[in-house]
Design a protein around this motif. Structure first.
Motif, short mmCIF file in Angstrom:
data_model
loop_
_atom_site.label_atom_id
_atom_site.label_comp_id
_atom_site.label_asym_id
_atom_site.label_seq_id
_atom_site.Cartn_x
_atom_site.Cartn_y
_atom_site.Cartn_z
N ILE A 139 0.85 -1.19 0.00
CA ILE A 139 0.00 0.00 0.00
C ILE A 139 0.88 1.24 0.00
CG2 ILE A 139 -0.23 -0.02 2.53
CD1 ILE A 139 -2.94 1.35 2.22
N GLY A 140 0.52 2.20 -0.84
CA GLY A 140 1.17 3.51 -0.85
C GLY A 140 0.18 4.55 -0.36
N ILE A 141 0.63 5.46 0.50
CA ILE A 141 -0.24 6.49 1.08
C ILE A 141 0.46 7.83 1.00
CG2 ILE A 141 -1.67 7.15 3.05
CD1 ILE A 141 -1.28 4.35 4.18
N VAL A 142 -0.23 8.83 0.44
CA VAL A 142 0.32 10.18 0.31
C VAL A 142 -0.65 11.17 0.93
CG1 VAL A 142 1.01 12.00 -1.31
CG2 VAL A 142 1.59 9.61 -1.80
N THR A 183 2.98 17.56 -0.62
CA THR A 183 2.82 16.30 0.11
C THR A 183 3.31 16.50 1.55
OG1 THR A 183 4.99 15.47 -0.61
CG2 THR A 183 3.07 14.90 -1.96
N VAL A 184 2.47 16.06 2.48
CA VAL A 184 2.81 16.13 3.90
C VAL A 184 3.60 14.89 4.32
CG1 VAL A 184 1.85 16.31 6.23
CG2 VAL A 184 0.73 17.47 4.32
N PHE A 185 3.23 13.75 3.73
CA PHE A 185 3.96 12.51 3.99
C PHE A 185 3.79 11.58 2.80
CE2 PHE A 185 -0.26 11.80 5.91
CZ PHE A 185 -0.66 10.67 5.24
N CYS A 206 -1.84 10.25 -8.39
CA CYS A 206 -3.17 10.74 -7.98
C CYS A 206 -3.05 12.13 -7.35
CB CYS A 206 -3.81 9.77 -6.99
SG CYS A 206 -4.27 8.17 -7.69
N PHE A 207 -2.04 12.33 -6.53
CA PHE A 207 -1.81 13.65 -5.93
C PHE A 207 -1.58 14.70 -7.01
CE2 PHE A 207 1.77 16.53 -5.02
CZ PHE A 207 1.15 17.41 -4.16
#
Length: 293
Positions: free
Chosen positions: A21-24, A31-33, A153-154
């Motif tokens: 899983i990738g989470i942004v 981007t915060v993280f 997506c970001f």
């Protein structure tokens, strides 16, 4: 955070077989993280899936299972607007994992960047696959790498926000006519097109009775097909012909010059109600309609 983008990769066809899983996290255009987790699904890896994302059983055999990662992941997404490309798949994976391990559900809103891109890039891109979009946006992309897909997506959302000149994704959804889905209380609801729901399920009225309506240009908040349905739902008549029969003319984004010239010729003989898109929306959608539009 303004929103979170996620992406899952799976070991096989089962929604419970997430192996990555990738989470942004995003705020004010940055981007915060950026978090990337490998997950041991304790399920078989199919060669087809391995060929797509390159993750093998040996790469995750010593990684934690999803239940061991959930507290950390939940802290990142709980209460957020969570986007994914083809959100029905990625959020269904999340729901299946929560059910598999009997984990506490988060409370999140759901957005789909595939739906956003189909509206924003209609007529611009031949398809809305992430690799096509990343090439168009000129951003580095390793397709089917979970964190790389989430980053696209970001970048997609930030570009579309600039296109529509809006402050955040809430304003963006208002402008383009999408509604957020949700995941809470063990129920997943998908992101949806507000105008499609209105045009197919709204009770017919005589709001536009006697009006013959023509359009020019490209709508920002709906498709032309949806606009035509809204006219018909309320008893109006849509026509392609711009002649002395029309009573109302709607000017959408980038109207066609020849059609505007035709309108001007009609205006020499009679008065015609000329509306912009926002005025058209107020005419065909009231607060009593579905989704409070």
């Amino acid at each position: 955070m303004e929103f979170v983008a996620i992406d899952f990769e799976t070991a096989n066809a089962n929604l419970t077989s997430a192996c990555s899983i990738g989470i942004v996290g995003a705020f004010k255009g940055k981007t915060v993280f950026e978090k990337h987790y490998l997950i041991n699904p304790n399920e078989e890896f199919l060669s087809y899936n391995v060929q797509i994302h390159g993750i093998t059983h040996d790469m995750v055999v010593n990684e934690p299972t999803f239940d061991k990662l959930w507290d950390e992941i939940k802290e990142l997404i709980d209460g957020a607007i969570v986007f994914a490309h083809c959100a029905p798949f990625d959020l269904a994976v999340l729901k299946s994992l929560l059910d598999k391990y009997d984990l506490e559900y988060p409370n999140i809103k759901v957005g789909c960047t595939l739906k956003v891109s189909k509206i924003a890039f209609k007529g611009i891109l031949e398809n809305c696959k992430l690799n096509t979009i990343s090439n168009y946006l000129e951003v580095d992309h390793n397709h089917h790498n979970a964190i790389s897909d989430a980053l696209v997506c970001f970048h997609l959302l930030e570009r579309v926000k600039r296109m529509y000149q809006v402050y955040d994704v809430v304003d963006l959804f208002e402008v383009i006519g999408l509604g957020f889905g949700s995941l809470k209380d063990k129920i997943l609801r998908s992101c949806f097109n507000k105008f499609t729901q209105i045009s197919t399920s709204q009770t017919k009225s005589n709001r536009l009775e006697g009006k013959i309506i023509a359009f020019s240009g490209k709508p920002k908040t709906m498709t032309k097909t949806e606009a035509k349905k809204l006219v018909e739902v309320h008893g109006g008549i849509y026509t392609k012909d711009i002649n002395k029969a029309i009573t109302t003319f709607v000017v959408f984004l980038n109207p066609v010059k020849t059609q505007l010239n035709a309108l001007n010729r009609v205006l020499e003989f009679k008065e015609v109600e000329v509306l912009n898109e926002e005025q058209f929306r107020k005419l065909v959608i009231s607060k009593g309609d579905k989704n409070d539009y």
